[in-house]
Design a protein around this motif. Structure first.
Motif, PDB file in Angstrom:
ATOM      1  N   LEU A  64       0.829  -1.202   0.000  1.00 55.58           N
ATOM      2  CA  LEU A  64       0.000   0.000   0.000  1.00 55.58           C
ATOM      3  C   LEU A  64       0.866   1.256   0.000  1.00 55.58           C
ATOM      4  O   LEU A  64       0.579   2.217  -0.728  1.00 55.58           O
ATOM      5  N   SER A  65       1.932   1.261   0.797  1.00 56.97           N
ATOM      6  CA  SER A  65       2.844   2.408   0.809  1.00 56.97           C
ATOM      7  C   SER A  65       3.451   2.631  -0.569  1.00 56.97           C
ATOM      8  O   SER A  65       3.557   3.762  -1.040  1.00 56.97           O
ATOM      9  N   TYR A  66       3.846   1.553  -1.214  1.00 57.19           N
ATOM     10  CA  TYR A  66       4.413   1.638  -2.571  1.00 57.19           C
ATOM     11  C   TYR A  66       3.386   2.216  -3.545  1.00 57.19           C
ATOM     12  O   TYR A  66       3.714   3.103  -4.356  1.00 57.19           O
ATOM     13  N   LEU A  67       2.149   1.740  -3.467  1.00 55.47           N
ATOM     14  CA  LEU A  67       1.107   2.216  -4.380  1.00 55.47           C
ATOM     15  C   LEU A  67       0.755   3.681  -4.129  1.00 55.47           C
ATOM     16  O   LEU A  67       0.490   4.434  -5.072  1.00 55.47           O
ATOM     17  N   ILE A  68       0.757   4.089  -2.859  1.00 53.35           N
ATOM     18  CA  ILE A  68       0.497   5.495  -2.536  1.00 53.35           C
ATOM     19  C   ILE A  68       1.541   6.380  -3.217  1.00 53.35           C
ATOM     20  O   ILE A  68       1.230   7.382  -3.859  1.00 53.35           O
ATOM     21  N   GLY A  69       2.808   5.986  -3.066  1.00 52.76           N
ATOM     22  CA  GLY A  69       3.866   6.765  -3.701  1.00 52.76           C
ATOM     23  C   GLY A  69       3.790   6.741  -5.206  1.00 52.76           C
ATOM     24  O   GLY A  69       3.981   7.765  -5.871  1.00 52.76           O
ATOM     25  N   ARG A  70       3.485   5.581  -5.782  1.00 52.30           N
ATOM     26  CA  ARG A  70       3.477   5.442  -7.239  1.00 52.30           C
ATOM     27  C   ARG A  70       2.298   6.172  -7.878  1.00 52.30           C
ATOM     28  O   ARG A  70       2.441   6.811  -8.926  1.00 52.30           O
ATOM     29  N   LEU A  71       1.125   6.081  -7.246  1.00 52.74           N
ATOM     30  CA  LEU A  71      -0.078   6.661  -7.848  1.00 52.74           C
ATOM     31  C   LEU A  71      -0.236   8.150  -7.558  1.00 52.74           C
ATOM     32  O   LEU A  71      -0.750   8.893  -8.394  1.00 52.74           O
ATOM     33  N   LEU A  72       0.196   8.586  -6.374  1.00 56.06           N
ATOM     34  CA  LEU A  72      -0.017   9.975  -5.980  1.00 56.06           C
ATOM     35  C   LEU A  72       1.183  10.874  -6.259  1.00 56.06           C
ATOM     36  O   LEU A  72       1.022  12.078  -6.436  1.00 56.06           O
ATOM     37  N   GLY A  73       2.380  10.308  -6.273  1.00 58.07           N
ATOM     38  CA  GLY A  73       3.566  11.109  -6.550  1.00 58.07           C
ATOM     39  C   GLY A  73       4.148  11.773  -5.320  1.00 58.07           C
ATOM     40  O   GLY A  73       3.554  11.767  -4.239  1.00 58.07           O
ATOM     41  N   ARG A  74       5.311  12.380  -5.517  1.00 50.00           N
ATOM     42  CA  ARG A  74       6.059  12.950  -4.390  1.00 50.00           C
ATOM     43  C   ARG A  74       5.326  14.099  -3.723  1.00 50.00           C
ATOM     44  O   ARG A  74       5.299  14.203  -2.495  1.00 50.00           O
ATOM     45  N   SER A  75       4.732  14.993  -4.516  1.00 48.56           N
ATOM     46  CA  SER A  75       4.078  16.177  -3.935  1.00 48.56           C
ATOM     47  C   SER A  75       2.924  15.773  -3.022  1.00 48.56           C
ATOM     48  O   SER A  75       2.727  16.353  -1.952  1.00 48.56           O
ATOM     49  N   ALA A  76       2.151  14.762  -3.438  1.00 51.97           N
ATOM     50  CA  ALA A  76       1.033  14.301  -2.616  1.00 51.97           C
ATOM     51  C   ALA A  76       1.550  13.637  -1.349  1.00 51.97           C
ATOM     52  O   ALA A  76       0.960  13.791  -0.266  1.00 51.97           O
ATOM     53  N   VAL A  77       2.651  12.888  -1.464  1.00 50.90           N
ATOM     54  CA  VAL A  77       3.242  12.248  -0.286  1.00 50.90           C
ATOM     55  C   VAL A  77       3.699  13.309   0.711  1.00 50.90           C
ATOM     56  O   VAL A  77       3.539  13.150   1.928  1.00 50.90           O
ATOM     57  N   GLU A  78       4.262  14.404   0.204  1.00 49.37           N
ATOM     58  CA  GLU A  78       4.689  15.492   1.092  1.00 49.37           C
ATOM     59  C   GLU A  78       3.491  16.084   1.833  1.00 49.37           C
ATOM     60  O   GLU A  78       3.584  16.405   3.020  1.00 49.37           O
TER      61      GLU A  78
END
Length: 208
Positions: A64-78
């Protein structure tokens, strides 16, 4: 609280706790796994279903963490950082760590508190191929779960005393475990790279 959840929901509770801990909730994952090992040693939980629940919870969480990063991108993760206890400075630090060690960071990151879900996020928004991500992320989960379940079985009823004694040194212990497990892999990795570089250099000289 963790004991209450395990008593109420058993293996499903163990799955859920590790899933949430890997995703980013501030849960003491190593302590939980060690305690489950103690419960196994005392006969309160069975080894195979406990291992499967822990491994699957960790694997689903890291995915899930991998998919969050892959689908949302760095800006969303920030922007999500405050919910995941993730600062920009920490994210940049892990990015440098990933650039240096790559896929090995996924495998050994489990043993460093606070690093597991961040390496997966970084792999995700760095667009690491899932076929590369999967064996290292799930292999790391397998070794991590086995290590702490076996530790719990080994220390038995002394686990609370040992935990209190070792807790202040947890980061150093995690680093030592990573170095112990990772040195053979890194040695092979850099040996292959050096050999490939030498062969490439020899080929260039022959062409000249």
């Amino acid at each position: 609280m963790l004991l209450h959840i395990l008593e109420q929901y058993g293996y499903f509770g163990l799955f859920g706790l590790l899933f949430l801990g890997i995703v980013g909730l501030p849960l003491p994952d190593e302590t939980l796994l060690t305690f489950v090992g103690v419960l196994i040693q005392k006969g309160h939980m069975a080894y195979v279903p406990a291992f499967l629940a822990a491994f699957l919870g960790s694997s689903v969480g890291i995915t899930l963490s991998y998919l969050i990063g892959r689908l949302l991108g760095r800006s969303a993760v920030e922007r999500l950082g405050r919910f995941l206890h993730l600062t920009e400075e920490r994210l940049e630090k892990v990015e440098r760590y990933m650039e240096r060690y790559g896929r090995f960071a996924l495998f050994f990151g489990y043993f460093v508190p606070g690093l597991r879900h961040v390496t997966a996020l970084t792999a995700g928004f760095g667009q690491m191929n899932y076929r590369i991500f999967a064996p290292f992320a799930y292999g790391g989960a397998l070794v991590w779960v086995l290590t702490f379940l076996l530790l719990g079985q080994a220390v038995g009823h002394q686990w609370r005393h040992i935990e209190e004694m070792l807790y202040p040194f947890r980061y150093w212990i995690g680093t030592l475990v990573v170095l112990s497990l990772g040195t053979p892999f890194l040695w092979r990795f850099f040996s292959h790279r050096r050999k490939a570089a030498q062969e490439s250099g020899e080929d260039s000289q022959e062409q000249e």
